[in-house]
Write an enzyme that holds these catalytic residues in place. Structure first.
Site, PDB file in Angstrom:
ATOM      1  N   LYS A 185     -32.409 -56.880 -80.338  1.00 20.30           N
ATOM      2  CA  LYS A 185     -31.345 -57.593 -81.059  1.00 20.30           C
ATOM      3  C   LYS A 185     -31.317 -59.079 -80.691  1.00 20.30           C
ATOM      4  CE  LYS A 185     -30.595 -53.667 -82.793  1.00 20.30           C
ATOM      5  NZ  LYS A 185     -29.611 -52.624 -82.741  1.00 20.30           N
TER       6      LYS A 185
HETATM    7  C1  LIG Z   1     -29.269 -51.131 -82.998  1.00 11.80           C
HETATM    8  C2  LIG Z   1     -28.257 -50.661 -83.932  1.00 11.80           C
HETATM    9  C3  LIG Z   1     -27.190 -49.834 -83.554  1.00 11.80           C
HETATM   10  C4  LIG Z   1     -27.123 -49.150 -82.216  1.00 11.80           C
HETATM   11  O1  LIG Z   1     -27.236 -49.912 -81.111  1.00 11.80           O
HETATM   12  P1  LIG Z   1     -27.857 -49.339 -79.752  1.00 11.80           P
HETATM   13  O2  LIG Z   1     -27.445 -50.368 -78.765  1.00 11.80           O
HETATM   14  O3  LIG Z   1     -29.331 -49.221 -79.928  1.00 11.80           O
HETATM   15  O4  LIG Z   1     -27.214 -48.016 -79.479  1.00 11.80           O
HETATM   16  C5  LIG Z   1     -26.193 -49.562 -84.478  1.00 11.80           C
HETATM   17  N1  LIG Z   1     -26.265 -50.023 -85.727  1.00 11.80           N
HETATM   18  C6  LIG Z   1     -27.285 -50.782 -86.155  1.00 11.80           C
HETATM   19  C7  LIG Z   1     -27.289 -51.284 -87.577  1.00 11.80           C
HETATM   20  C8  LIG Z   1     -28.329 -51.102 -85.292  1.00 11.80           C
HETATM   21  O5  LIG Z   1     -29.366 -51.828 -85.721  1.00 11.80           O
END
Ligand SMILES: *Cc1c(COP(=O)(O)O)cnc(C)c1O
Length: 413
Positions: free
Chosen positions: A197
Site C-alpha cells: 500500500k
Molecule cells: C489491502 C486491502 C484490504 C485489506 O488490508 P490488509 O491490511 O491486507 O488486511 C482491504 N481492502 C482493500 C481494497 C485492500 O486493497
C-alpha cells in the site's frame, strides 16, 4: 518487419521501467528502530503510535485515529462499532479485494455485491440504492485503484435509508474528496498499511472517525474491551453489552515506521498525481484505450495503481494477456485487476453467506476483469523522463496493436 518488441522489434526501453523499490526507507528511521528495540518497549499505544494516529487523522480531516493490526480487522471493527451482526446485510462493490467481503462475513452479516461504474470502476450509486432491503444495515464504498467512490451520492442515499457508511480506503492514503480527506466522510474510514500500500509498515491499518462514541467502540473492539487511556487491568468500566472485542493491537515498530512515512505523504501523492496526469494526457489521444476515471471530486487523489482500460472492439478483441505481454516486452510490467470478489480463487463462502444484487455484475465481470491492467503506484513515483517513456510504450502498443491480431504465445515446453 514487426515494430513491436514482442514480435522481435526494438523495445522502447532496454531497462524495465517498472523496476522500482517499495516501500521507502530512511537511515534516520532505521536508527530510531534500533533505539526502540533497545528500549524494550515494543507493544501498542507507544508515543509513536499516538503521534501517528493524531497526524494521520489530522491529514485526512478526522477527529480520531485508532491503529490496528491490519486493514481487514479495521473493516471488521468498523462493522462491530456500528452494531452490524448476524442476519444483517452490508452492501459492497463486486470489484474489490476479498477482505471487504470477508470482514462482513466475519461479523456474521451477509455481503451483498453490487456492480461498479464503467468509468471509475467504483460502486455504482444507483445500483447501491436498488440493492437496499429492510435487512441492510451498512454500505462499504471502496476507493479502488486510481479512483474514489462517489461519496456525495452514496452518503446521501445511506442517510435516506439510515445506513452506516464505512469507507474502505486501503487504496486511498492521502486522497482528498471535495477538500477533505478520504475516510473522514463516512462513519468510519478503514485504511491498510500492508506491504504493497502507499503508506506501508509491512502490515497494520487504522480506523478514522469523527464520532466520539464510535471511537470508543473501535478502541474497545481492538483492545479486548478496554477503553483508550486505561492501563490494562485498570479500567473503570467494561465494553458495552454485545460488542465483540478482540486483540487486534499493532506494535511500536509499525507505528514508528508509519509516523515517519506520513511526513512524506503529501509530496508522494503530488508526484503520483503529476505522473498520472501525464499518462492520462497521452492516453486521451489514443483510440481503444482509456484511463480509469478519477473520483468526481477527488483532488489530489491517492493511487494504489493507475488502471488502463482497453475497449475490446477498437483493439480488435486482442486478449488482455497478449497486451500485457506486449507492454512487458517494451519495458513496462502491468498486472491484471482483482476481478469480482465472488469469482476470486480464495472466495469460499457458502451459497447462503452472500448475495449478488440483480444476480450478476456485468461491468465488474467485463471491463473490470477482462479488459483492464494496473500500473503499480511505485511506477508513478518515477521521474518525468521515465513517465514519458511509459507514455511512449503505451502509445506504441496501442498504435501497432494490429500486429498482435494473430499472435499466439509460444507453447511452454
Ligand atoms: C489491502 C486491502 C484490504 C485489506 O488490508 P490488509 O491490511 O491486507 O488486511 C482491504 N481492502 C482493500 C481494497 C485492500 O486493497
Amino acid at each position: 518487419m514487426s515494430k513491436l518488441a514482442l514480435l522481435g522489434g526494438k523495445p522502447v526501453s532496454g531497462t524495465n521501467v517498472s523496476k522500482t523499490q517499495w516501500p521507502p526507507i530512511s537511515e534516520k528511521t532505521g536508527d530510531k528502530l534500533k533505539e526502540l528495540y533497545l528500549s524494550r518497549k515494543w507493544s501498542f499505544n507507544s508515543p509513536s503510535e499516538q503521534e501517528f494516529e493524531k497526524a494521520y487523522a489530522k491529514y485526512h480531516g478526522a477527529k480520531h485515529g485508532i491503529m490496528m493490526v491490519n486493514g481487514t480487522v479495521t473493516l471488521e471493527c468498523g462493522l462491530l462499532a456500528l452494531g452490524v451482526g448476524k442476519g444483517d446485510e452490508v452492501i459492497i462493490p463486486a470489484l474489490t479485494w476479498i477482505a471487504t467481503a470477508t470482514a462482513v462475513r466475519d461479523v456474521g452479516a451477509i455481503p451483498v455485491f453490487v456492480d461498479i461504474e464503467p468509468t471509475t470502476l467504483c460502486m455504482d450509486p444507483a445500483k447501491f440504492e436498488k440493492a437496499i432491503t429492510p435487512k441492510t444495515k451498512a454500505v462499504i464504498p471502496v476507493h479502488l485503484y486510481g479512483s474514489m467512490a462517489d461519496l456525495d451520492k452514496i452518503i446521501k442515499i445511506a442517510k435516506k435509508h439510515k445506513l452506516g457508511v464505512i469507507e474502505d480506503c486501503a487504496h486511498m492514503q492521502g486522497g482528498i474528496w471535495n477538500g477533505r480527506g478520504a475516510g473522514s466522510w463516512g462513519d468510519v474510514g478503514s485504511f491498510s498499511f500492508q506491504q504493497s500500500k502507499t503508506v506501508s509498515a509491512g502490515e497494520s491499518g487504522i480506523c478514522l472517525t469523527n464520532d466520539d462514541n464510535l471511537a470508543d467502540r473501535l478502541f474497545r473492539a481492538k483492545h479486548i474491551g478496554y477503553p483508550n487511556g486505561a492501563a490494562q487491568g485498570g479500567a473503570k468500566n467494561g465494553p458495552p453489552p454485545g460488542l465483540r472485542c478482540h486483540n487486534y493491537r499493532g506494535n511500536a515498530f509499525q507505528a514508528l515506521i508509519l509516523a515517519d512515512q506520513v511526513k512524506g505523504l503529501k509530496k508522494l501523492i503530488g508526484t503520483y498525481n503529476r505522473s498520472a496526469a501525464e499518462i492520462e494526457k497521452t492516453v486521451a489521444g489514443l483510440k481503444g484505450v482509456r484511463v480509469q476515471a478519477r473520483g468526481r471530486m477527488a483532488d489530489p487523489q491517492g493511487y494504489y495503481c493507475l488502471v488502463l482500460i482497453f475497449d475490446s472492439a477498437p483493439m480488435n478483441d486482442i486478449p488482455l494477456s497478449t497486451i500485457i505481454a506486449a507492454l512487458a516486452a517494451e519495458g513496462l510490467n502491468c498486472g491484471g485487476t482483482y476481478g469480482p470478489v465472488y469469482k476470486h480463487l480464495l472466495f469460499n463462502m457458502g451459497k447462503n453467506e452472500y448475495r449478488i444484487a440483480g444476480g450478476s455484475c456485468p461491468v465488474a465481470e467485463g471491463i473490470g476483469t477482462l479488459n483492464s491492467v494496473c500500473i503499480g503506484h511505485p511506477v508513478l513515483g518515477n521521474d518525468m523522463k521515465t513517465i514519458k517513456r511509459i507514455c511512449a510504450i503505451i502509445t506504441k502498443v496501442v498504435e501497432n496493436h494490429k500486429e498482435l491480431i494473430n499472435y499466439k504465445p509460444a507453447e511452454k515446453a
